[in-house]
Design an enzyme around this catalytic site. Structure first.
Site, PDB file in Angstrom:
ATOM      1  CG  HIS A  84      60.653  25.973  48.373  1.00 41.78           C
ATOM      2  ND1 HIS A  84      61.021  25.525  49.661  1.00 41.78           N
ATOM      3  CD2 HIS A  84      62.495  25.433  47.506  1.00 41.78           C
ATOM      4  CE1 HIS A  84      62.358  25.654  50.030  1.00 41.78           C
ATOM      5  NE2 HIS A  84      62.658  24.934  48.678  1.00 41.78           N
ATOM      6  CG  ASP A 163      65.092  17.664  51.006  1.00 44.83           C
ATOM      7  OD1 ASP A 163      65.364  17.203  50.276  1.00 44.83           O
ATOM      8  OD2 ASP A 163      65.308  18.503  51.635  1.00 44.83           O
ATOM      9  NE  ARG A 170      68.622  16.889  44.950  1.00 46.34           N
ATOM     10  CZ  ARG A 170      68.059  18.103  45.028  1.00 46.34           C
ATOM     11  NH1 ARG A 170      68.053  18.143  46.359  1.00 46.34           N
ATOM     12  NH2 ARG A 170      67.914  19.060  43.758  1.00 46.34           N
ATOM     13  CB  SER A 185      64.222  18.249  47.556  1.00 47.11           C
ATOM     14  OG  SER A 185      65.152  19.160  48.810  1.00 47.11           O
ATOM     15  CE  LYS A 189      63.077  21.855  51.664  1.00 47.52           C
ATOM     16  NZ  LYS A 189      64.058  21.032  50.391  1.00 47.52           N
TER      17      LYS A 189
END
Ligand code: IUR
Length: 449
Positions: A84, A163, A170, A185, A189
């Site tokens: 990520h 999220d 956000r 966040s 995930k």
């Protein structure tokens, strides 16, 4: 139990939220018993006052268990991995890396995000492919993982729903660049994916959320610590995000560049990120004995076409018509006609002769965002066809009048001010020596012990 206004006040005044406080807030977000204005106020309070590490860990765990936590057949033990990024410009690494890892024998249940602030989002990119469905149930994810080995999906009502709500708000409340909110966040995930190993691409530089290496390193250390705390072996790379990754920025054009890369014609900087991050993950699973073997294995999967076959299978499994997927993956020159092209193109020309010393990725991203490639309100649609292609490379000598950027736009058209900002994003110089040394993007790796 504190009420929502009391919780907001506690954080606003600099207090640390207890486990119960965090749970109350996340449950209210998930069950939709809280107003968007209250969520926005809490996000801003967290942005301003921060969180201590134990609060961040609780936030992450609560967000993770706001929905289903995926589970896998025991034969996959040790092989479920993901990467990520904290967000870049032209960052299409996931589109190439997920299928490459699957081609190397890993399982990659990637839950991605949409564009945040000026940075692009993998889900928005994939949705420029007609039919691509990022909303998949846990049962469908398992099916795709079994048949293909990778999928790229979004948060849903059932998968990390907290999220899904916080991420969008956000973006709309200028609270993206908060260490605990980013950690919550991203790691929630990844926790919901029940991973064995995770690598994070933490960006620093002009076009990153955190501009300097030290702040990015602080974020990387927090992400690694929260990831490990949730039971995933977590590593991080610190990579430079001053310009663009590859030559294309924008949703459709980035899909084209990803497919070009999967056909073995990718830009060096993108391949560096894909092979470095993939190499680390393969090493962490034990499928290879060191990083260089891992890099080679990933590179072979991309260059040899195995990753492209996985990408095609993933598109088909996620709703893309077989004919569309086949056409996108073919070597035919019209392969990309199924992606919508913007109505207008504008080529910007170099105003003088010189050597390309720099292209400001932040300016490119900000202008494209305003032209519709990104959103400024939660839930707003994006225009997938808006984008830009760099027509020159760093270090290249260009003559006056040579086209250096192709802009794809619709309505709104770029204003004279936006065009002049874009023109100023290109720095030309006379000194080739300054660009002689080859830049590598990855500056540092934080590896698990
Ligand atoms: N990616 C995410 O999924 N969440 C974030 O907060 C950021 C990137 I920054």
């Amino acid at each position: 139990m504190l009420s929502i206004p009391e919780l907001i006040k506690k954080k606003r005044d600099g207090g640390a939220l207890s486990d119960e406080d965090v749970k109350t807030f996340i449950q209210a977000v998930t069950n939709k018993t809280i107003q968007d204005a209250q969520i926005g106020a809490m996000l801003m309070a967290i942005w301003q006052k921060g969180m201590i590490n134990s609060e961040t860990e609780t936030l992450t765990r609560e967000m993770m268990s706001s929905g289903e936590v995926l589970s896998w057949p025991k034969e996959w033990a040790g092989l479920v991995v993901d990467k990520h990024s904290t967000g870049g410009v032209g960052d299409k690494v996931s589109l190439v890396l997920a299928p490459a890892l699957a081609a190397c024998g890993c399982k990659v249940p990637m839950i991605s995000g949409r564009g945040l602030a000026h940075t692009g989002g993998t889900l928005d990119k994939l949705e420029s492919i007609p039919g691509f469905n990022i909303n998949q149930s846990a049962a469908q994810i398992l099916k795709i993982m079994t048949s293909v080995g990778c999928c790229i999906v979004g948060q849903t009502e059932l998968l990390v729903p907290a999220d899904r709500v916080l991420y969008a708000l956000r973006d709309a409340t200028s609270t993206v660049d908060s260490l605990p909110l980013i950690a919550g966040s991203i790691i929630s995930k990844k926790g919901a994916e029940s991973l064995t190993a995770l690598v994070l691409d933490v960006k620093f530089g002009r076009a990153a959320l955190y501009k300097d290496l030290d702040s990015a390193k602080e974020l990387a250390q927090l992400l690694v610590s929260v990831g490990n705390g949730l039971g995933m072996r977590t590593a991080a790379a610190l990579s430079c995000m001053d310009g663009t990754i590859g030559r294309c920025v924008g949703n459709s054009v980035e899909v084209m560049e990803s497919l070009e890369t999967l056909k073995g014609r990718g830009p060096d900087d993108l391949m560096e990120l894909v092979t470095t991050l993939g190499g680390v993950l393969l090493m962490m699973t034990g499928l290879v004995s060191d990083q260089s073997e891992g890099r080679k294995k990933i590179s072979d999967a991309v260059i040899g076409g195995a990753a492209l076959s996985k990408f095609q299978a993933m598109m088909e499994a996620q709703g893309v018509a077989n004919e569309t997927a086949r056409s996108l993956c073919s070597a035919h020159k019209d392969a990309y006609r199924v992606l919508r092209r913007a109505e207008h193109q504008l080529e910007l020309e170099a105003s003088e002769e010189g050597v390309v010393l720099d292209v400001d990725g932040l300016v490119l991203a900000e202008v494209l965002h305003k032209l519709g490639a990104g959103r400024s309100k939660a839930g707003e649609p994006v225009n997938h066809s808006v984008g830009a292609e760099l027509l020159v490379s760093l270090g290249q000598r260009v003559k006056k009048g040579v086209s250096w950027l192709r802009l794809h736009y619709e309505a709104p058209a770029p204003t004279p001010d936006q065009i002049s900002r874009l023109q100023n994003a290109l720095t030309l110089g006379t000194n080739d020596a300054q660009t002689q040394q080859k830049h590598t993007l990855v500056k540092e790796l934080l590896l698990p012990h």
